[in-house]
Design a protein around this motif. Structure first.
Motif, PDB file in Angstrom:
ATOM      1  N   THR A 292      -6.116  -1.331   8.755  1.00 33.62           N
ATOM      2  CA  THR A 292      -6.478  -1.826  10.086  1.00 33.62           C
ATOM      3  C   THR A 292      -5.715  -0.976  11.106  1.00 33.62           C
ATOM      4  O   THR A 292      -4.504  -1.149  11.286  1.00 33.62           O
ATOM      5  N   PRO A 293      -6.409  -0.038  11.781  1.00 30.89           N
ATOM      6  CA  PRO A 293      -5.733   0.930  12.659  1.00 30.89           C
ATOM      7  C   PRO A 293      -4.872   0.307  13.749  1.00 30.89           C
ATOM      8  O   PRO A 293      -3.886   0.921  14.180  1.00 30.89           O
ATOM      9  N   GLN A 294      -5.229  -0.890  14.220  1.00 30.89           N
ATOM     10  CA  GLN A 294      -4.425  -1.517  15.265  1.00 30.89           C
ATOM     11  C   GLN A 294      -3.037  -1.900  14.747  1.00 30.89           C
ATOM     12  O   GLN A 294      -2.124  -2.107  15.531  1.00 30.89           O
ATOM     13  N   ARG A 295      -2.876  -1.990  13.422  1.00 35.36           N
ATOM     14  CA  ARG A 295      -1.587  -2.343  12.808  1.00 35.36           C
ATOM     15  C   ARG A 295      -0.996  -1.159  12.056  1.00 35.36           C
ATOM     16  O   ARG A 295      -0.221  -1.341  11.113  1.00 35.36           O
ATOM     17  N   VAL A 296      -1.383   0.049  12.464  1.00 29.87           N
ATOM     18  CA  VAL A 296      -1.020   1.227  11.696  1.00 29.87           C
ATOM     19  C   VAL A 296       0.489   1.376  11.548  1.00 29.87           C
ATOM     20  O   VAL A 296       0.983   1.857  10.507  1.00 29.87           O
ATOM     21  N   HIS A 297       1.274   0.962  12.543  1.00 35.44           N
ATOM     22  CA  HIS A 297       2.733   1.108  12.456  1.00 35.44           C
ATOM     23  C   HIS A 297       3.315   0.179  11.392  1.00 35.44           C
ATOM     24  O   HIS A 297       4.197   0.569  10.622  1.00 35.44           O
ATOM     25  N   SER A 298       2.836  -1.040  11.339  1.00 37.70           N
ATOM     26  CA  SER A 298       3.336  -1.978  10.332  1.00 37.70           C
ATOM     27  C   SER A 298       2.877  -1.597   8.930  1.00 37.70           C
ATOM     28  O   SER A 298       3.493  -1.999   7.940  1.00 37.70           O
ATOM     29  N   LEU A 299       1.791  -0.807   8.834  1.00 34.85           N
ATOM     30  CA  LEU A 299       1.286  -0.369   7.536  1.00 34.85           C
ATOM     31  C   LEU A 299       1.921   0.935   7.082  1.00 34.85           C
ATOM     32  O   LEU A 299       1.661   1.404   5.970  1.00 34.85           O
ATOM     33  N   GLY A 300       2.716   1.535   7.959  1.00 34.27           N
ATOM     34  CA  GLY A 300       3.380   2.779   7.593  1.00 34.27           C
ATOM     35  C   GLY A 300       2.518   4.018   7.739  1.00 34.27           C
ATOM     36  O   GLY A 300       2.771   5.054   7.130  1.00 34.27           O
ATOM     37  N   GLY A 301       1.459   3.905   8.548  1.00 31.51           N
ATOM     38  CA  GLY A 301       0.590   5.057   8.781  1.00 31.51           C
ATOM     39  C   GLY A 301      -0.819   4.818   8.272  1.00 31.51           C
ATOM     40  O   GLY A 301      -1.140   3.749   7.743  1.00 31.51           O
ATOM     41  N   TYR A 302      -1.638   5.840   8.446  1.00 31.95           N
ATOM     42  CA  TYR A 302      -3.035   5.745   8.013  1.00 31.95           C
ATOM     43  C   TYR A 302      -3.097   6.031   6.513  1.00 31.95           C
ATOM     44  O   TYR A 302      -3.313   7.174   6.083  1.00 31.95           O
ATOM     45  N   LYS A 303      -2.900   4.981   5.723  1.00 32.27           N
ATOM     46  CA  LYS A 303      -2.822   5.131   4.271  1.00 32.27           C
ATOM     47  C   LYS A 303      -3.790   4.181   3.571  1.00 32.27           C
ATOM     48  O   LYS A 303      -4.167   3.142   4.114  1.00 32.27           O
ATOM     49  N   VAL A 304      -4.163   4.569   2.357  1.00 33.72           N
ATOM     50  CA  VAL A 304      -4.988   3.690   1.532  1.00 33.72           C
ATOM     51  C   VAL A 304      -4.231   2.395   1.273  1.00 33.72           C
ATOM     52  O   VAL A 304      -3.015   2.401   1.052  1.00 33.72           O
ATOM     53  N   GLN A 305      -4.947   1.293   1.294  1.00 33.79           N
ATOM     54  CA  GLN A 305      -4.339  -0.024   1.092  1.00 33.79           C
ATOM     55  C   GLN A 305      -4.801  -0.615  -0.252  1.00 33.79           C
ATOM     56  O   GLN A 305      -5.952  -0.452  -0.643  1.00 33.79           O
ATOM     57  N   GLY A 306      -3.874  -1.294  -0.932  1.00 35.86           N
ATOM     58  CA  GLY A 306      -4.224  -1.975  -2.175  1.00 35.86           C
ATOM     59  C   GLY A 306      -4.189  -1.103  -3.410  1.00 35.86           C
ATOM     60  O   GLY A 306      -4.706  -1.496  -4.457  1.00 35.86           O
ATOM     61  N   ASN A 307      -3.563   0.075  -3.303  1.00 32.47           N
ATOM     62  CA  ASN A 307      -3.527   0.973  -4.463  1.00 32.47           C
ATOM     63  C   ASN A 307      -2.141   1.116  -5.066  1.00 32.47           C
ATOM     64  O   ASN A 307      -1.982   1.736  -6.122  1.00 32.47           O
ATOM     65  N   ARG A 308      -1.126   0.548  -4.443  1.00 30.60           N
ATOM     66  CA  ARG A 308       0.248   0.727  -4.921  1.00 30.60           C
ATOM     67  C   ARG A 308       0.711  -0.377  -5.862  1.00 30.60           C
ATOM     68  O   ARG A 308       1.577  -0.154  -6.701  1.00 30.60           O
TER      69      ARG A 308
END
Length: 312
Positions: free
Chosen positions: A172-188
Motif C-alpha cells: 500500500t504506497p500510502q504506507r510505504v514508510h511503515s512497510l520499509g519501501g516499495y517491496k513485495v509483501q507476504g513473501n518473507r
C-alpha cells in the motif's frame, strides 16, 4: 406544454447533443466476475487519458493517486491534496464511455477521524455521477489485535452507508514508510502472508465489493481469490486474480526510463512523442510549417484590395 416544448427542442437539436452512454454499474462488474471473465482495469489521470481508456473498452477505470507521480511530477503519492485530486477525478469523469469508475481516497484526507474519512468519501462520490466506488488502502489485519487497523473501521463505516469500497491490500504506497519501501509483501514469512489473507477476509466480511492486491506472491493472491467470493484485481500479484490493473503511463511508455517489474510497456509513447515534437520544431525552423495553401486561410481579392486602400 412546457414538457412538450422541451422534448421538441431536444429532438430538433439532437444532432448537436452528445450521445447518452450508459455507464457500467457495480452489478456489471460483479456479473463478469460471476461468469469467471477476467476484469480489465486501467488508471487514468485526466480527460485525454480517460478517453483513451474508455476507447479501449476496459471494464474499470481507476483514478488512482498514482497520478501524483505519473502525471504531476510529485515524488510520492502522499503529496497530492484532496482538492487537486478531485480536480483530476472530475476531468476523467468527463471522458465519454461506459467504464465503471473507481476513485482512490488520497493520503491525508481520511486518517484524522472516521468523520473526516466519511466526509472525504462523500465529497469524492459527489465529484461526478460516474464515480461508482472508492478504493481504500488498508494495513494488514492481525486477528486478536488490541487495536484493529483504523482503515478497517473506515471501510466498515463507508460500506454501512452504502458507499461501494474496493479494499487495497499488500503493498500500500500510502504506507510505504511503515512497510520499509516499495517491496513485495507476504513473501518473507508465513505469518506475514497469513496477515494479508486475514485482511482480505475481513474486508469481504465488512462489505467491500472487491479487493486490489498489490505486490503479493502469486500463490498467496490466488489462494485469496479462490477462497473469497468477491473479485480480486491484481497488480504484481500473478495471473490467478479475477482481473488486472496497470498504470496507464507504464502501459503506454509515457515517461522515460525503466518501468516496474510488475508492469508491461506495450508501446513507447515518450519516444514517439518527442520525435514528433522535434519534427515540428524542425519544420518551423526550416520554414516548412505552416504551408499557406494547406494550413492557412484565404481572403477574397476585392476585400484584400480594399484593405490595402484603407491602410495605405
Amino acid at each position: 406544454m412546457i414538457r412538450s416544448a422541451v422534448h421538441h427542442f431536444r429532438r430538433s437539436y439532437s444532432g448537436y447533443l452528445s450521445p447518452v452512454v450508459r455507464s457500467k454499474t457495480l452489478t456489471d462488474v460483479l456479473s463478469k466476475h460471476a461468469s469467471r471473465e477476467p476484469i480489465s482495469v486501467i488508471t487514468a489521470y485526466d480527460y485525454i487519458s480517460g478517453s483513451w481508456a474508455q476507447a479501449a473498452n476496459c471494464d474499470v477505470i481507476l483514478v488512482g493517486d498514482s497520478l501524483a507521480m505519473c502525471a504531476l511530477g510529485y515524488e510520492s503519492t502522499t503529496e497530492i491534496s484532496l482538492e487537486e485530486f478531485r480536480f483530476h477525478v472530475q476531468s476523467v469523469c468527463r471522458s465519454p464511455g461506459e467504464a465503471f469508475i473507481v476513485v482512490d481516497i488520497p493520503f491525508g484526507s481520511f486518517e484524522s477521524s472516521i468523520e473526516k474519512g466519511v466526509e472525504t468519501a462523500i465529497s469524492l462520490m459527489r465529484c461526478s455521477p460516474k464515480v461508482g466506488a472508492l478504493k481504500l488502502e488498508v494495513g494488514s489485519h492481525k486477528p486478536g489485535a488490541y487495536n484493529p487497523d483504523y482503515s478497517l473501521k473506515l471501510a466498515a463505516e463507508l460500506c454501512s452507508r452504502g458507499i461501494p469500497v474496493m479494499g487495497h491490500i499488500g503493498l500500500t504506497p500510502q504506507r510505504v514508510h511503515s512497510l520499509g519501501g516499495y517491496k513485495v509483501q507476504g513473501n518473507r514469512s508465513a505469518q506475514q502472508a497469513a496477515a494479508i489473507f486475514e485482511t482480505a477476509r475481513e474486508l469481504q466480511k465488512l462489505g467491500c465489493f472487491s479487493l486490489l492486491v498489490e505486490c503479493v506472491p502469486h500463490k498467496v493472491s490466488q489462494y485469496i481469490t479462490e477462497t473469497l467470493n468477491i473479485p480480486t484485481i491484481g497488480i504484481g500479484a500473478g495471473s490467478g486474480t479475477s482481473g488486472q490493473v496497470l498504470v496507464q503511463s507504464d502501459i503506454l511508455g509515457m515517461l522515460p526510463g525503466r518501468i516496474p517489474k510488475l508492469a508491461q510497456k506495450y508501446t513507447d509513447l515518450h519516444t514517439q512523442s518527442v520525435d514528433a515534437l522535434k519534427h515540428y520544431v524542425s519544420d518551423v525552423t526550416m520554414h516548412k510549417f505552416p504551408e499557406n495553401d494547406k494550413n492557412g486561410f484565404k481572403i477574397k481579392e476585392d476585400v484584400w484590395r480594399e484593405f490595402l486602400e484603407i491602410v495605405e
